[in-house]
Design an enzyme around this catalytic site. Structure first.
Site, mmCIF file in Angstrom:
data_model
loop_
_atom_site.group_PDB
_atom_site.id
_atom_site.type_symbol
_atom_site.label_atom_id
_atom_site.label_comp_id
_atom_site.label_asym_id
_atom_site.label_seq_id
_atom_site.Cartn_x
_atom_site.Cartn_y
_atom_site.Cartn_z
ATOM 1 N N LYS A 16 1.851 -2.321 0.963
ATOM 2 C CA LYS A 16 2.412 -2.636 -0.348
ATOM 3 C C LYS A 16 2.382 -1.383 -1.238
ATOM 4 O O LYS A 16 1.648 -0.437 -0.972
ATOM 5 C CB LYS A 16 1.608 -3.760 -1.011
ATOM 6 C CG LYS A 16 1.548 -5.056 -0.195
ATOM 7 C CD LYS A 16 2.899 -5.745 -0.136
ATOM 8 C CE LYS A 16 2.836 -7.035 0.663
ATOM 9 N NZ LYS A 16 3.137 -6.873 2.081
ATOM 10 N N ASP A 17 3.193 -1.416 -2.295
ATOM 11 C CA ASP A 17 3.305 -0.272 -3.205
ATOM 12 C C ASP A 17 1.949 0.140 -3.772
ATOM 13 O O ASP A 17 1.074 -0.699 -3.987
ATOM 14 C CB ASP A 17 4.242 -0.620 -4.368
ATOM 15 C CG ASP A 17 5.625 -1.001 -3.901
ATOM 16 O OD1 ASP A 17 5.765 -2.111 -3.357
ATOM 17 O OD2 ASP A 17 6.556 -0.200 -4.080
ATOM 18 N N LYS A 18 1.807 1.439 -4.052
ATOM 19 C CA LYS A 18 0.588 1.930 -4.691
ATOM 20 C C LYS A 18 0.616 1.635 -6.187
ATOM 21 O O LYS A 18 -0.281 0.959 -6.702
ATOM 22 C CB LYS A 18 0.407 3.437 -4.471
ATOM 23 C CG LYS A 18 -0.807 3.981 -5.217
ATOM 24 C CD LYS A 18 -0.912 5.484 -5.159
ATOM 25 C CE LYS A 18 -2.097 5.960 -6.008
ATOM 26 N NZ LYS A 18 -2.225 7.426 -6.037
#
Length: 643
Positions: A232-234
């Site tokens: 998942k996105d940071k």
């Protein structure tokens, strides 16, 4: 790097856009995983199941020192008073007051040069104290551990793989379900409990890997031994499922008091561990701040236009690297067999790096790889691997590249595949538009056509590709049913209106790829010919860096968001949240946000647009947002706008 540099040129509709700031706060971008059954993964509990707490207390009582006095006396005779004291010290930590505190419990015995004596010690623990795990570490010491995995078992898992199936060794799923996990920890695992503990991982402003490493370190396993369906996105707030082998929910729940920006919850026990691709998509909740548009009606048209027409399924900018040289440019050089230029591009100076990395790249040009290696930060894995390879053999650029971990070096090649796909998608839109299917387009066969196509390119993707080297979204594309076939749209299909524009797919180049039979195919040939890359044969002897070795896959040209919602709101203080995270809702279940002070002097009222939608795996939310705004999603641009 701009969007046009990676083939992102077109839009799916002609509605005017507007200016806005994306990810001004990391909490403006919320991602919740969607499982294979279509359930949105939301954190709703931080505690272990009640039955788990009861079982844990009983187990802790059973593990008391008093119940092992006889064994400790016997161990003292076998290994000496000091080692018995060390083991007693470990058992003290498993008292009812300290049980399942969320951390691995480890002690190391005194050095023992006698292998036969060490063997007897290992046997003693297996027979007399099976809940404790032992292995031999440096200096001939025996490490004694309560719970957790072990590094040695990763190696043992590889040695003990059995020969099965068409591809030889067991599949990744089979390995993850058993050998790569520490089986010995199961000696004290309840017989009626599934082997894997599944939990929801909630993280803020962290990568999936860094969050897993923190949790793994606390429970004494390697991060790679924790299963998950996708990264998942940071710069976001995200919730996803994770599995770990034979660790109790009570132990994991206890970690919450010592974790910052991470929470674990919604615990359950499952039969199998998660592997990449085991999700149906992600649910996004995005806040676009400081919206500037001709009118609110223009914003409405833009939002509803994307909801109705969808967006072009481009690979987003993050696919091509965050700074410096685009990864697809390196991939092109690898496919050409130009090893030296590929190395030069990876080690090329770039703006915005930390000082040590910047100095290392400069020193490489003047003092060589050995001196540069001393300064290159340890997290720069590709660069350090190349410098280490060149230190051993300064003239062997291929060997230096192959020193990079395989998943990482193949990322460059997959990035080039993505660049070709983006370019082909833009050409398809520019040539034929987005309103209808045209003759020669590729689509997946409908059920009644599969038998007609059965003899054509009858290949299973899993038999031809090493899925261990693929990035997450590439693996997910290959996770489609292997018997799903593509066909060219015919004039008859168009007359019968059998297919819609959302059915059209474009190929990722590979040895088994079928190309469109219209002008779009020329894009693949034109670009690769300009870059001296052969789509049909390998011009060098390194097969992993050839199109011949890549199986390829297919990707939908357009994607329509699922359960799309939007709303406008106003705010004056950019520090105030405009939506609630899972943790916010857990602490206060009401969906309402705090009202801004009417007398606030923070500044003029600003406009924000909230977008909520679900996308399938491998689709980029930034490309959906780009369609709404009709402006670039470049990180550097939005940083500038947020100032």
């Amino acid at each position: 790097m701009e969007e046009k540099d990676v083939g992102i040129l077109c839009f799916a509709n002609s509605f005017p856009g507007f200016r806005a700031v994306l990810k001004q706060r990391y909490s403006d971008f919320i991602v919740n995983e969607v499982d294979l059954d279509g359930n949105v993964v939301r954190l709703t509990s931080l505690t272990a199941p009640p039955e788990d707490e009861t079982r844990s207390e009983a187990a802790a009582a059973e593990f008391s020192v008093a119940s092992y006095e006889a064994q400790l006396d016997a161990f003292k005779e076998l290994a000496g008073e000091e080692n018995a004291r060390i083991v007693k010290q470990l058992l003290d930590k498993i008292s009812p007051e300290q049980a399942d505190d969320g951390n691995a419990l480890v002690e190391t015995l005194t050095p023992n040069e006698d292998k036969g004596s060490r063997t007897k010690v290992h046997a003693f623990f297996r027979e007399r104290m099976p809940m404790l795990i032992t292995d031999t570490v440096a200096d001939n010491r025996i490490r004694v551990r309560y719970g957790g995995g072990s590094a040695s078992d990763d190696r043992a898992g590889k040695r003990n793989r059995s020969w099965k199936g068409k591809r030889g060794y067991e599949s990744k799923r089979q390995r993850q379900d058993g050998d790569k996990f520490d089986r010995r920890a199961g000696n004290y695992w309840p017989a009626d409990r599934h082997k894997f503990c599944q939990f929801y991982l909630y993280k803020e402003n962290k990568t999936t890997q860094s969050a897993l490493m923190i949790v793994a370190q606390k429970i004494g396993v390697k991060a790679k031994n924790m299963g998950f369906a996708g990264t998942k996105d940071k710069r976001a707030v995200t919730t996803q499922r994770v599995t770990v082998y034979k660790h109790s929910a009570t132990q994991l729940a206890a970690l919450n008091k010592s974790l910052f920006g991470i929470k674990l919850g919604n615990f359950s026990y499952v039969e199998k561990g998660l592997v990449l691709g085991e999700l149906s998509g992600n649910r996004f909740n995005v806040i676009l701040r400081d919206v500037v548009a001709e009118s609110e009606n223009a914003i409405k048209e833009a939002a509803e236009g994307m909801g109705n027409s969808g967006f072009i399924n481009y690979y987003g900018l993050q696919r091509f690297g965050s700074c410096g040289v685009p990864t697809h440019a390196i991939g092109a050089k690898l496919l050409q067999g130009d090893w030296k230029t590929a190395v030069d591009l990876i080690l090329q100076e770039r703006e915005g790096e930390q000082q040590a990395a910047e100095e290392s790249r400069k020193i490489f040009k003047t003092a060589g790889p050995a001196e540069a290696l001393k300064l290159m930060p340890h997290h720069m894995i590709a660069e350090r691997a190349i410098l280490l390879g060149l230190k051993k053999d300064p003239a062997n650029y291929l060997q230096a590249i192959q020193n990079i971990p395989r998943p990482m070096r193949m990322m460059y090649v997959h990035s080039y595949q993505s660049y070709l796909w983006n370019s082909a998608a833009s050409a398809r839109i520019q040539k034929y538009g987005v309103d209808a299917v045209v003759e020669g387009d590729l689509v997946y066969c409908q059920e009644d056509e599969i038998s007609k196509e059965a003899g054509k390119d009858d290949v299973e993707l899993e038999d031809l590709v090493d899925t261990d080297v693929l990035e997450d979204d590439a693996r997910m594309e290959l996770a489609r049913p292997s018997r799903k076939k593509v066909k060219h749209v015919t004039a008859e299909d168009i007359a019968l209106k059998k297919y819609a524009i959302t059915d059209v797919v474009l190929p990722l180049v590979g040895s088994t790829t079928v190309y469109p039979s219209n002008d779009v195919a020329d894009v693949y040939n034109k670009i690769t010919k300009m870059e001296s890359i052969d789509l049909k044969s390998c011009t060098h002897n390194v097969k992993e860096f050839s199109v011949e070795y890549l199986t390829g896959a297919y990707r939908n040209l357009l994607v329509k968001p699922i359960d799309f919602e939007w709303r406008l709101s106003s705010y004056s203080d950019s520090r105030n949240p405009l939506t609630k995270t899972d943790m916010d809702l857990l602490q206060d279940p009401s969906t309402s946000l705090p009202e801004e002070d009417a007398n606030s002097t923070q500044g003029p009222s600003l406009l924000a647009l909230q977008l909520q939608f679900t996308l399938p795996t491998s689709a980029y939310a930034t490309m959906a947002i780009r369609e709404v705004m009709k402006m670039s999603t470049s990180v550097s641009l939005h940083k500038l706008l947020s100032q």
